[in-house]
Each structure stands twice: as structure tokens, then as C-alpha cells.
Scaffold this motif. Structure first.
Motif, PDB file in Angstrom:
ATOM      1  N   ALA B  51       0.868  -1.183   0.000  1.00  0.00           N
ATOM      2  CA  ALA B  51       0.000   0.000   0.000  1.00  0.00           C
ATOM      3  C   ALA B  51       0.905   1.234   0.000  1.00  0.00           C
ATOM      4  O   ALA B  51       1.749   1.409   0.863  1.00  0.00           O
ATOM      5  N   LYS B  52       0.769   2.046  -1.065  1.00  0.00           N
ATOM      6  CA  LYS B  52       1.594   3.277  -1.119  1.00  0.00           C
ATOM      7  C   LYS B  52       0.963   4.296  -0.184  1.00  0.00           C
ATOM      8  O   LYS B  52      -0.248   4.326  -0.012  1.00  0.00           O
ATOM      9  N   ALA B  53       1.792   5.083   0.466  1.00  0.00           N
ATOM     10  CA  ALA B  53       1.225   6.047   1.408  1.00  0.00           C
ATOM     11  C   ALA B  53       1.688   7.441   1.024  1.00  0.00           C
ATOM     12  O   ALA B  53       2.789   7.613   0.514  1.00  0.00           O
ATOM     13  N   ALA B  54       0.797   8.429   1.191  1.00  0.00           N
ATOM     14  CA  ALA B  54       1.170   9.828   0.953  1.00  0.00           C
ATOM     15  C   ALA B  54       0.912  10.558   2.266  1.00  0.00           C
ATOM     16  O   ALA B  54      -0.075  10.299   2.945  1.00  0.00           O
ATOM     17  N   VAL B  69      -2.522   9.035   3.506  1.00  0.00           N
ATOM     18  CA  VAL B  69      -3.460   8.425   2.564  1.00  0.00           C
ATOM     19  C   VAL B  69      -2.866   7.087   2.158  1.00  0.00           C
ATOM     20  O   VAL B  69      -1.754   7.013   1.648  1.00  0.00           O
ATOM     21  N   MET B  70      -3.567   6.001   2.448  1.00  0.00           N
ATOM     22  CA  MET B  70      -3.081   4.661   2.094  1.00  0.00           C
ATOM     23  C   MET B  70      -3.785   4.254   0.809  1.00  0.00           C
ATOM     24  O   MET B  70      -5.008   4.086   0.804  1.00  0.00           O
ATOM     25  N   PHE B  71      -3.002   4.124  -0.291  1.00  0.00           N
ATOM     26  CA  PHE B  71      -3.610   3.697  -1.552  1.00  0.00           C
ATOM     27  C   PHE B  71      -3.642   2.176  -1.561  1.00  0.00           C
ATOM     28  O   PHE B  71      -2.654   1.537  -1.205  1.00  0.00           O
ATOM     29  N   ALA B  76      -6.727   5.143  -7.479  1.00  0.00           N
ATOM     30  CA  ALA B  76      -7.986   5.893  -7.465  1.00  0.00           C
ATOM     31  C   ALA B  76      -8.656   5.819  -6.097  1.00  0.00           C
ATOM     32  O   ALA B  76      -9.367   6.718  -5.704  1.00  0.00           O
ATOM     33  N   ALA B  77      -8.412   4.734  -5.364  1.00  0.00           N
ATOM     34  CA  ALA B  77      -9.123   4.609  -4.086  1.00  0.00           C
ATOM     35  C   ALA B  77      -8.113   4.486  -2.965  1.00  0.00           C
ATOM     36  O   ALA B  77      -7.005   4.014  -3.170  1.00  0.00           O
ATOM     37  N   GLY B  78      -8.505   4.938  -1.802  1.00  0.00           N
ATOM     38  CA  GLY B  78      -7.578   4.839  -0.673  1.00  0.00           C
ATOM     39  C   GLY B  78      -8.297   5.115   0.623  1.00  0.00           C
ATOM     40  O   GLY B  78      -9.518   5.322   0.646  1.00  0.00           O
ATOM     41  N   VAL B  79      -7.530   5.100   1.694  1.00  0.00           N
ATOM     42  CA  VAL B  79      -8.094   5.381   3.020  1.00  0.00           C
ATOM     43  C   VAL B  79      -7.247   6.489   3.625  1.00  0.00           C
ATOM     44  O   VAL B  79      -6.021   6.409   3.645  1.00  0.00           O
ATOM     45  N   VAL B  80      -7.948   7.543   4.077  1.00  0.00           N
ATOM     46  CA  VAL B  80      -7.232   8.644   4.732  1.00  0.00           C
ATOM     47  C   VAL B  80      -7.221   8.358   6.226  1.00  0.00           C
ATOM     48  O   VAL B  80      -8.273   8.029   6.809  1.00  0.00           O
ATOM     49  N   VAL B  81      -6.049   8.413   6.817  1.00  0.00           N
ATOM     50  CA  VAL B  81      -5.948   8.166   8.270  1.00  0.00           C
ATOM     51  C   VAL B  81      -5.467   9.461   8.915  1.00  0.00           C
ATOM     52  O   VAL B  81      -4.367   9.938   8.635  1.00  0.00           O
ATOM     53  N   LEU B  82      -6.351  10.057   9.724  1.00  0.00           N
ATOM     54  CA  LEU B  82      -5.983  11.317  10.381  1.00  0.00           C
ATOM     55  C   LEU B  82      -5.064  11.008  11.570  1.00  0.00           C
ATOM     56  O   LEU B  82      -5.060   9.872  12.086  1.00  0.00           O
TER      57      LEU B  82
END
Lengths: 51, 106
Positions: B51-54, B69-71, B76-82
Motif C-alpha cells: 500500500a503506497k502512502a502519501a 493516505v493509504m492507496f 484511485a481509491a484509498g483510506v485517509v488516516v488522520l
């Protein structure tokens, strides 16, 4: 048929030397066989091989 | 040990390397055949995409604790982790559409 223990054969070995060498060949083959068996067991359980 | 007498005829300096090479060639060709004829060996070697992370700077957040942001698979889709652990599923628009949303875009 018993062989003269000191006779040197065309390969340059006596019977005792040939048997000593062959013992190592057999041991090595067994070690190879053990690792191969282990690899096949792991492949059987952890891969789709053989359903 | 009944094959030991082969070494009375075959010189070990020739027989032993030949024997080991034959085993290596045999083993290599079996591995190649399995690699070519199965799908799961190449899949195993391919593995799963990591999973690429930004990392995104959160204004006012504790320095160094960014949202991530875990792609997963596609970009196109991912999960944002605050930073506080809350998550949100996001679907990203194509770059062209995003440009239109940016403030100051004509």
C-alpha cells in the motif's frame, strides 16, 4: 566374488576407496532428499498445489 | 552400497561433477516447468502491491503528525488516516477534474 582389496582399478581407486567415496555420495543424496521432501511438504500445505 | 563399484570404473574427478550437474539441471528444469505451467508460482513471486502512502500536512495539527493516505492497489481509491486515528474512505477523481475544483481555477 571377492575383490583383491589392494587392486587399483581403471578409475585409479581401490575397492575400499570406491566404497568410502560412495558412502559420501549416498549421505549427500539423503541430505538433498530431506530438503526436497521438506520443500514439497511446505508447497503442499502453503500453495494451491494438489488442491 | 551396491553401486559403490562404479567408482572402480568411473574416475571420481569426472563422475562426481557430472552427477551434481545432472541433479542441478534436472532440478532447474522441473522448477522452470512448474513456473511456466502454474499461475500460483508467478503470483507468489509477484507478491501483493505494498500500500503506497502519501503524507499530508494537517494545518494546526501537532508538528510531525500528518494525515496519511493509504492507496490500496489502484491510485484511485484509498483510506485517509488522520493523526487522531479517524479514517475515511476516499475515491480520487482524475487529475483533469481535480484541477477544476482548485480555488482560483478559471
Amino acid at each position: 566374488m571377492n575383490y583383491d582389496p589392494d587392486k587399483v582399478w581403471p578409475s585409479g581407486l581401490t575397492l575400499r576407496e570406491a566404497e568410502e567415496l560412495h558412502r559420501h555420495i549416498i549421505d549427500g543424496t539423503r541430505v538433498f532428499g530431506f530438503f526436497a521432501l521438506l520443500a514439497h511438504i511446505l508447497a503442499y500445505f502453503y500453495s494451491p498445489w494438489l488442491g | 552400497m551396491n553401486n559403490a563399484k562404479m567408482w572402480l570404473v568411473v574416475k571420481p574427478t569426472v563422475g562426481v561433477p557430472l552427477f551434481l550437474t545432472a541433479v542441478a539441471v534436472g532440478s532447474f528444469s522441473v522448477h522452470l516447468a512448474v513456473l511456466r505451467n502454474t499461475t500460483w508460482v508467478p503470483a507468489f513471486l509477484q507478491g501483493k502491491p505494498k500500500a503506497k502512502a502519501a503524507s499530508i500536512e494537517v494545518p494546526g495539527g501537532v508538528p510531525g503528525s500528518n494525515a496519511v493516505v493509504m492507496f490500496q492497489g489502484t491510485d484511485a481509491a484509498g483510506v485517509v488516516v488522520l493523526p487522531d486515528g479517524r479514517t475515511a474512505r476516499v475515491t480520487f477523481d482524475a487529475p483533469a477534474q481535480t484541477a477544476a475544483l482548485l480555488p482560483g481555477a478559471k
